[in-house]
Scaffold this motif. Structure first.
Motif, short mmCIF file in Angstrom:
data_model
loop_
_atom_site.label_atom_id
_atom_site.label_comp_id
_atom_site.label_asym_id
_atom_site.label_seq_id
_atom_site.Cartn_x
_atom_site.Cartn_y
_atom_site.Cartn_z
N CYS A 12 34.11 46.35 39.56
CA CYS A 12 35.43 45.78 39.29
C CYS A 12 36.42 46.93 39.12
O CYS A 12 36.38 47.65 38.13
N LEU A 75 32.96 47.78 34.98
CA LEU A 75 31.90 46.79 35.11
C LEU A 75 31.48 46.62 36.56
O LEU A 75 32.30 46.76 37.48
N ALA A 80 30.52 41.26 35.40
CA ALA A 80 31.71 40.43 35.20
C ALA A 80 31.37 38.95 35.33
O ALA A 80 31.87 38.12 34.55
N LEU A 90 36.43 33.08 38.94
CA LEU A 90 36.63 34.41 39.51
C LEU A 90 37.14 34.26 40.93
O LEU A 90 36.68 33.40 41.68
#
Length: 108
Positions: A12, A75, A80, A90
Motif C-alpha cells: 500500500c 503495509l 490491509a 477497498l
C-alpha cells in the motif's frame, strides 16, 4: 493505491517512489535512480519496485507526517485487507502498471 515490491508483493503506497514518505534516502542512499526532472535538472528517485518487501519493511514511513507516527511501516495489500475485513470496502489501484514487468504474489 498499490505498488509492487521487487519480489512481487503488493504494498500500500500512494507514490511510485519511496523518498517523499519514508527515510529511504538515508537508509539506502546508493540505490537511487537518477532521472531528468520536469525542470530539466537531475532528480534522484527510489522506486518501490526496486526494493524487496524485507527492505521496505525497514523504512520509517511515518515521521514525515508527524513524530507521533515515527516508525510506522508500509503495509502489504494482504495486511490491509485483514485490517479492514468486514469494516470497510477497498478500491485498489495499481500505480504505474506500465513500469512493471513481473508477476504478483500475496504474502511475504
Amino acid at each position: 493505491d498499490l505498488a509492487i515490491s521487487k519480489d512481487g508483493v503488493l504494498i500500500c503506497l500512494h507514490d511510485d517512489t519511496l523518498e517523499r514518505t519514508t527515510d529511504v534516502e538515508t537508509r539506502f542512499p546508493d540505490r537511487a535512480v537518477t532521472e531528468t526532472g520536469r525542470d530539466g535538472q537531475p532528480t534522484r528517485r527510489w522506486y518501490a519496485n526496486d526494493f524487496t518487501l524485507a527492505e521496505i519493511r525497514t523504512l520509517d514511513a511515518g515521521s514525515w507526517f508527524d513524530p507521533g507516527f515515527a516508525y510506522a511501516r508500509i503495509l502489504t495489500f494482504e495486511e490491509a485487507i485483514e485490517l479492514v475485513r468486514g469494516r470497510a470496502g477497498l478500491f485498489p489501484e495499481l500505480k504505474s502498471p506500465a513500469r512493471l514487468n513481473m508477476s504478483v504474489r500475496f504474502g511475504p
